[in-house]
Design an enzyme around this catalytic site. Structure first.
Site, PDB file in Angstrom:
ATOM      1  N   HIS A 128      -1.656  -7.743   2.566  1.00 46.46           N
ATOM      2  CA  HIS A 128      -1.767  -8.235   3.942  1.00 46.46           C
ATOM      3  C   HIS A 128      -2.975  -7.712   4.700  1.00 46.46           C
ATOM      4  O   HIS A 128      -3.237  -8.121   5.830  1.00 46.46           O
ATOM      5  CB  HIS A 128      -0.469  -7.989   4.724  1.00 46.46           C
ATOM      6  CG  HIS A 128      -0.198  -6.576   5.128  1.00 46.46           C
ATOM      7  ND1 HIS A 128      -0.438  -6.134   6.405  1.00 46.46           N
ATOM      8  CD2 HIS A 128       0.300  -5.519   4.451  1.00 46.46           C
ATOM      9  CE1 HIS A 128      -0.079  -4.858   6.492  1.00 46.46           C
ATOM     10  NE2 HIS A 128       0.369  -4.463   5.318  1.00 46.46           N
ATOM     11  N   CYS A 139       2.921   7.051  19.926  1.00 46.86           N
ATOM     12  CA  CYS A 139       3.888   7.534  20.896  1.00 46.86           C
ATOM     13  C   CYS A 139       4.921   8.386  20.165  1.00 46.86           C
ATOM     14  O   CYS A 139       5.755   7.869  19.446  1.00 46.86           O
ATOM     15  CB  CYS A 139       4.546   6.350  21.584  1.00 46.86           C
ATOM     16  SG  CYS A 139       5.390   6.819  23.074  1.00 46.86           S
ATOM     17  N   GLY A 146       0.807  -1.214   0.000  1.00 52.74           N
ATOM     18  CA  GLY A 146       0.000   0.000   0.000  1.00 52.74           C
ATOM     19  C   GLY A 146       0.842   1.265   0.000  1.00 52.74           C
ATOM     20  O   GLY A 146       0.537   2.235  -0.709  1.00 52.74           O
ATOM     21  N   THR A 203      12.481  -7.437 -10.633  1.00 49.16           N
ATOM     22  CA  THR A 203      11.936  -8.784 -10.815  1.00 49.16           C
ATOM     23  C   THR A 203      10.723  -8.978  -9.920  1.00 49.16           C
ATOM     24  O   THR A 203      10.742  -8.626  -8.742  1.00 49.16           O
ATOM     25  CB  THR A 203      13.020  -9.840 -10.509  1.00 49.16           C
ATOM     26  OG1 THR A 203      14.107  -9.616 -11.403  1.00 49.16           O
ATOM     27  CG2 THR A 203      12.489 -11.251 -10.692  1.00 49.16           C
ATOM     28  N   GLN A 238      -7.943  -0.367   3.070  1.00 52.06           N
ATOM     29  CA  GLN A 238      -8.889  -0.948   4.033  1.00 52.06           C
ATOM     30  C   GLN A 238     -10.212  -1.363   3.384  1.00 52.06           C
ATOM     31  O   GLN A 238     -11.005  -2.063   4.014  1.00 52.06           O
ATOM     32  CB  GLN A 238      -9.182   0.046   5.165  1.00 52.06           C
ATOM     33  CG  GLN A 238      -7.991   0.353   6.048  1.00 52.06           C
ATOM     34  CD  GLN A 238      -7.560  -0.839   6.900  1.00 52.06           C
ATOM     35  OE1 GLN A 238      -8.299  -1.805   7.092  1.00 52.06           O
ATOM     36  NE2 GLN A 238      -6.333  -0.776   7.405  1.00 52.06           N
TER      37      GLN A 238
END
Ligand SMILES: *Cc1c(COP(=O)(O)O)cnc(C)c1O
Length: 399
Positions: free
Chosen positions: A202, A326, A72, A238, A180
């Site tokens: 993923h 954080c 992404g 590749t 998403q």
């Protein structure tokens, strides 16, 4: 204790069928698809099949509108950088305040180093795009609009087809980060004005490190990665053939299961959300309750700050995430929650193919006590005003 995984917007478990499809491409089918001998042909054929599977999932007109990338992030970068190259004389970008860092960090960099003007469209407290500000930002100077299909932190869905039509009126290209949304929402790109779309393996039960950029037929494109002639000169290097085959299979499974999975996952999500809202006072759903991904529920808990809730959930082996990042040692709300003026603790529960009723039961069993504990025994929740953590003044220091 069996672990409960409710962080499917961060990444998903690879479907076993995807793994099975990929395995031969690590062993016997190791050929380079660009070679001129017999080892390449079956690999090339498998890549073509994967391209068709993916084109079918997103409703592309042609297989060759799909360019395989490393994910992404690369797709987002490739789309935006290409637009600046192929739209000479146009030096402005329109995006939203709640994009993924893959878009926002690139835009900030371009603003700083190339003098590109970036219009960052705000959202309201439900995460919905400010349409007036969007229309105002659209001028003939805009090279590209990049607005996500669905937000990763809240699941809020943007009206991308309409936004694309508006972008066309000023001749700008329209890109959407649909990482998403792909595999979770039905889409028919050929009947929209969307020029480019990013997706990632993923996030749809496929492998990591593989994704794609859809580039509509006829849209000029300048390759981000320069080198060999792979992907019709649009992405050198590749090909990640096992990844591509895995992404293709993930796309086929998503097409096959989407209707059932949407219904199932949404009913799990709604039961979890209903249970939490019912049993925990002063909690509310962050994001648009209606225009929302079926798998995502981000819940804000007033009078709690930071990530303590996640740590306590992790101790009982429940994995989910928050909208906090954080930064420099300080726990701050994410840019998405800040844009929505939410400053209290939030927890994002995101479901996937492998969740079941038992996961919801476990969460409902432990979350009320965790929240109660963090709020403290001396703090009676009934005493507090609703909307307290939607206080603009308290978030002002972050901007
Ligand atoms: C995960 C995600 C990305 C990044 O995708 P990668 O394949 O991990 O690089 C980009 N945009 C959104 C909305 C995401 O959720």
């Amino acid at each position: 204790m069996r672990p409960v995984y409710l962080d499917n917007n961060a990444t998903t478990r690879v479907d076993p069928e995807v793994v099975r499809a990929m395995l031969p491409f690590f062993t016997d089918q190791f050929g380079n698809p660009s070679s001129m001998h017999g080892f390449s042909a079956p690999v090339g054929a498998a890549m073509s099949r994967a391209r068709s599977q993916l084109a079918a999932l997103i409703g592309a007109e042609l297989d060759r509108e799909i360019i395989f990338t490393s994910g992404g992030t690369e797709s987002d970068n490739a789309a935006i950088l290409s637009a600046l190259e192929v739209m000479p004389g146009r030096t402005e970008i329109v995006t939203s305040a709640v994009e993924h860092p893959a878009v926002l960090t690139l835009c900030a960099h371009l603003e700083k180093t190339r003098g590109v003007k970036v219009h960052t469209i705000p959202v309201d407290r439900r995460g919905r795009l400010d349409l007036d500000a969007y229309r105002t930002a659209l001028t003939p100077q805009v090279a590209i609009v990049s607005i996500m299909w669905a937000n990763n932190e809240t699941g809020t869905i943007f009206p991308v087809a309409e936004l694309a039509d508006l972008a066309k009126e000023v001749g700008a290209l329209f890109h959407t980060d649909a990482v998403q949304a792909v595999g979770r929402l039905p889409m028919e790109l050929k009947s929209t004005a969307i020029d480019m779309l990013s997706l990632s393996g993923h996030k749809l039960h496929g492998p990591k490190g593989i994704g794609a950029l859809y580039v509509r037929r006829g849209v000029a494109f300048c390759s981000l990665i320069k080198g060999g002639h792979q992907e019709h000169d649009r992405r050198a290097g590749t090909e990640n053939t096992p990844g591509i085959v895995g992404l293709g299979m993930a796309a086929e499974l998503a097409s096959k299961f989407m209707d059932d999975e949407t219904r199932r996952v949404k009913s799990l999500r709604d039961r979890l959300e209903g249970g939490i809202l019912q049993h925990i006072p002063n909690s509310f759903v962050a994001g648009d309750p209606l225009e929302r991904l079926p798998n995502t529920s981000t819940i804000a808990f007033q009078d709690i700050q930071g990530d303590a809730i996640l740590l306590l959930l992790d101790r009982v082996r429940i994995a989910c995430s928050s909208g906090s990042a954080c930064t420099s040692g300080l726990l701050e709300p994410s840019h998405v929650l800040r844009a929505m003026k939410i400053s209290c603790a939030t927890v994002r529960f995101s479901f996937g193919r492998h969740n079941g009723e038992a996961d919801v039961d476990r969460v409902l069993e432990v979350v009320p006590a965790i929240v109660e504990r963090l709020r403290g025994p001396d703090r009676r929740s009934e005493d507090r005003q609703p909307g307290q953590c939607l206080d603009g003044a308290r978030t002002g220091r972050h901007s």
